[in-house]
Write an enzyme that holds these catalytic residues in place. Structure first.
Site, mmCIF file in Angstrom:
data_model
loop_
_atom_site.group_PDB
_atom_site.id
_atom_site.type_symbol
_atom_site.label_atom_id
_atom_site.label_comp_id
_atom_site.label_asym_id
_atom_site.label_seq_id
_atom_site.Cartn_x
_atom_site.Cartn_y
_atom_site.Cartn_z
ATOM 1 N N SER A 23 7.050 27.854 -2.932
ATOM 2 C CA SER A 23 7.878 26.638 -2.827
ATOM 3 C C SER A 23 9.051 26.668 -3.801
ATOM 4 C CB SER A 23 7.019 25.395 -3.088
ATOM 5 O OG SER A 23 6.380 25.492 -4.347
ATOM 6 N N ASN A 110 -2.030 20.422 -9.606
ATOM 7 C CA ASN A 110 -2.053 19.270 -8.696
ATOM 8 C C ASN A 110 -1.550 17.992 -9.367
ATOM 9 O OD1 ASN A 110 -3.153 21.122 -7.018
ATOM 10 N ND2 ASN A 110 -5.219 20.248 -6.957
ATOM 11 N N SER A 277 42.855 16.990 15.448
ATOM 12 C CA SER A 277 42.303 17.786 16.541
ATOM 13 C C SER A 277 43.041 19.116 16.591
ATOM 14 C CB SER A 277 42.493 17.013 17.853
ATOM 15 O OG SER A 277 42.567 17.920 18.931
ATOM 16 N N LYS A 283 46.052 13.184 17.530
ATOM 17 C CA LYS A 283 44.748 12.649 17.126
ATOM 18 C C LYS A 283 44.588 12.458 15.625
ATOM 19 C CE LYS A 283 41.448 11.984 19.353
ATOM 20 N NZ LYS A 283 40.562 12.894 20.074
ATOM 21 N N LYS A 325 8.391 17.838 -0.465
ATOM 22 C CA LYS A 325 9.635 17.991 -1.235
ATOM 23 C C LYS A 325 10.875 18.203 -0.375
ATOM 24 C CE LYS A 325 6.821 19.894 -4.674
ATOM 25 N NZ LYS A 325 5.827 19.654 -3.628
HETATM 26 N N1 ARG Z 1 3.857 24.079 -5.012
HETATM 27 C C1 ARG Z 1 2.752 23.206 -4.967
HETATM 28 C C2 ARG Z 1 3.125 21.898 -4.302
HETATM 29 O O1 ARG Z 1 4.264 21.609 -4.251
HETATM 30 C C3 ARG Z 1 2.242 22.944 -6.335
HETATM 31 C C4 ARG Z 1 0.800 22.553 -6.398
HETATM 32 C C5 ARG Z 1 -0.073 23.714 -6.128
HETATM 33 N N2 ARG Z 1 -1.455 23.383 -6.204
HETATM 34 C C6 ARG Z 1 -2.391 24.118 -5.631
HETATM 35 N N3 ARG Z 1 -3.614 23.699 -5.738
HETATM 36 N N4 ARG Z 1 -2.077 25.156 -4.893
HETATM 37 O O2 ARG Z 1 2.316 21.141 -3.837
#
Ligand code: ARG
Length: 498
Positions: A23, A110, A277, A283, A325
């Site tokens: 990510s 987490n 345009s 335009k 995200k």
């Molecule tokens: N990149 C992860 C997210 O955005 C971070 C958390 C990862 N946690 C895990 N247990 N793999 O959620």
């Protein structure tokens, strides 16, 4: 780059899996929040004796340096890492060795990611509020200028009753003021610290969660560890507030587009905010407004993404949640971009007052006032309505307006008409007498502007927190965590007093 969790695994992650799982391409924008969160966590670990104070000091100082190095461009974020958390922790360990490895004590990615996203969205909500305020201020200035500019008000896209352009603009200011309330409301609910929830079941370490909350400017700490790591309601709420902003900007854009057409010609956009345009030399196109209208779809899509991602996942954290995200960041970036282009477009547009006045003179938009005049003379409204309807039909037949219809013709339809009708149906009088609170008269618009400005001015501006004192931090410690104090804050008292 190696994963943090490699102990149990005998093989490296396949390249395709790594790309799919990673990510960092979109969460690297949270580097500052990740580092500030880690500084606060390490400070607390040191203060509570969970790790040696001297080690905590080294960690916070090094994290500060890492932040500076990323900001200065000296340290490039390694896009081969799994995520921003992995990168920062890896860098810290590369610089500090064994000590760096102590940072993740009593923490899981987490609760870490739940913290980072809340901090990021708080900052973004602040800057969105500033941008919405900017548009409201422009609307107030323009409305002030045009509080006596008469234009037709519409229902069903048919000319209905006379209003002022200032009044019309202040309708959008009212919507945007509600948008600020919604953003603030979303802000207040994301202002709760999830750190300490661990992976899902909290931790056996004696954390001082309140201290971390205070250091980072959170109003309180989450009360259930499962919810702490798996709550993304605040993303949905922000996306929903952003969607409504886009609804408002899109409706406004639609009007700008119509008003720019030759059929209306109520406004002309500045050359700097219109396009041409490639084939039609005459335009001048309102592309900015059209793009804003079009981009509303993206933001609604982002809201739908978030709702759909969240609806089926069991407690607690699941990797699906990494999808939060891109959706929320896209919604934020889109709305910011739209406001950045839209606000100066409104500020610089030329209002073609005469065309508005001419349009207002056609379409019998003073018919209600004609009926009200008869009511003033004692006729029940329904009878007055019918008589005026007959007069309008007569005018259409004769190709005249209510203003130019002879008094005899009025009297033929209803004998109680006298000369006074001409004053009663004069557009200026129709508008200026609508002094009712919230109405289009210049006084009423003036009041709307005053209230809107006062509301915008009374919103707290981001400021620093002063929690360092409470925890008796030394100057050195304050220095190490000084970045934290730049985190923009809203006082929670805002919503109470608002
Ligand atoms: N990149 C992860 C997210 O955005 C971070 C958390 C990862 N946690 C895990 N247990 N793999 O959620």
């Amino acid at each position: 780059m190696a994963q943090l969790w490699k102990g149990r695994f005998k093989k490296e992650l396949a390249k395709e899996t790594n790309d799919f799982n990673s990510s960092i391409s979109f969460d690297s924008r949270m580097f500052e929040e990740d580092i500030k969160g880690s500084i606060a966590h390490a400070t607390m670990l040191g203060a509570t004796g969970i790790i040696e104070k001297s080690e905590a000091d080294k960690i916070t100082a090094e994290l500060s340096d890492i932040l500076d190095d990323i900001k200065s461009g000296e340290l490039k974020i390694n896009m081969g890492c799994e995520d921003i958390h992995t990168f920062i922790e890896g860098e810290l360990t590369a610089r500090l060795g064994q000590t760096g490895k102590r940072l993740h004590t009593a923490r899981s990615r987490n609760d870490q990611v739940a913290l980072d996203i809340r901090m990021t969205l708080k900052k973004e909500a602040d800057s969105l509020i500033e941008k919405v305020k900017g548009l409201i201020n422009v609307l107030c200035d323009k409305a002030e200028e045009h509080k006596e500019t008469i234009m037709p008000g519409y229902t069903h896209m048919q000319r209905a009753q006379p209003i002022t352009f200032g009044h019309h603009l202040m309708a959008y200011a009212s919507m945007l003021l509600r948008d600020i309330e919604r953003l603030t409301d979303a802000y207040n609910r994301m202002n709760i610290l999830p750190l300490g929830s661990g992976a899902l079941a909290g931790t056996t370490y004696p954390l001082d969660r309140q201290m971390v909350a205070d250091l980072l400017g959170f109003d309180g700490v989450s009360q259930n560890s499962l919810d702490g790591v798996s709550d993304r309601d605040f993303c949905v709420e922000l996306a929903s507030a952003l969607s409504l902003i886009m609804v408002h900007l899109s409706r406004f854009s639609e009007e700008i587009i119509l008003w720019c057409s030759w059929e209306f010609k109520f406004v002309e956009l500045d050359d700097a905010f219109s396009t041409g345009s490639s084939i039609m030399p005459q335009k001048k196109n309102p592309d900015i407004a059209e793009l804003v209208r079009g981009k509303s779809g993206r933001v609604f899509g982002d809201l739908t993404t978030l709702l759909t991602v969240m609806k089926g996942i069991p407690l607690a954290y699941n990797k699906d949640m990494q999808e939060d995200k891109e959706a929320i960041f896209d919604a934020i970036d889109t709305v910011k971009m739209c406001l950045t282009a839209f606000t100066p477009m409104i500020e610089t547009m030329t209002v073609l007052k005469d065309n508005m006045r001419t349009a207002a003179a056609k379409g019998f938009i003073n018919a209600t006032d004609c009926a009200d005049y008869l009511v003033g003379k004692g006729l029940p409204f329904r009878d007055a309505y019918k008589a005026t309807g007959e007069l309008v039909a007569l005018c259409i037949d004769k190709g005249v307006t209510l203003e130019t219809l002879e008094l005899d013709e009025y009297k033929n339809v209803c004998s109680i008409f006298d000369e006074g009708v001409y004053e009663a149906i004069k557009l200026e009088n129709c508008v200026f007498n609508r002094k009712v609170e919230g109405g289009p008269s210049p006084e009423s618009v003036e009041k709307q502007i005053k209230l809107a400005r006062a509301t915008v001015d009374s919103l707290p501006t981001p400021n620093e927190n002063d929690k360092a004192e409470k925890y008796n931090l030394s100057e050195e410690e304050i220095k190490a965590i000084s970045h934290i104090f730049a985190v923009p804050l809203f006082h929670s008292s805002f919503t109470q007093n608002h």
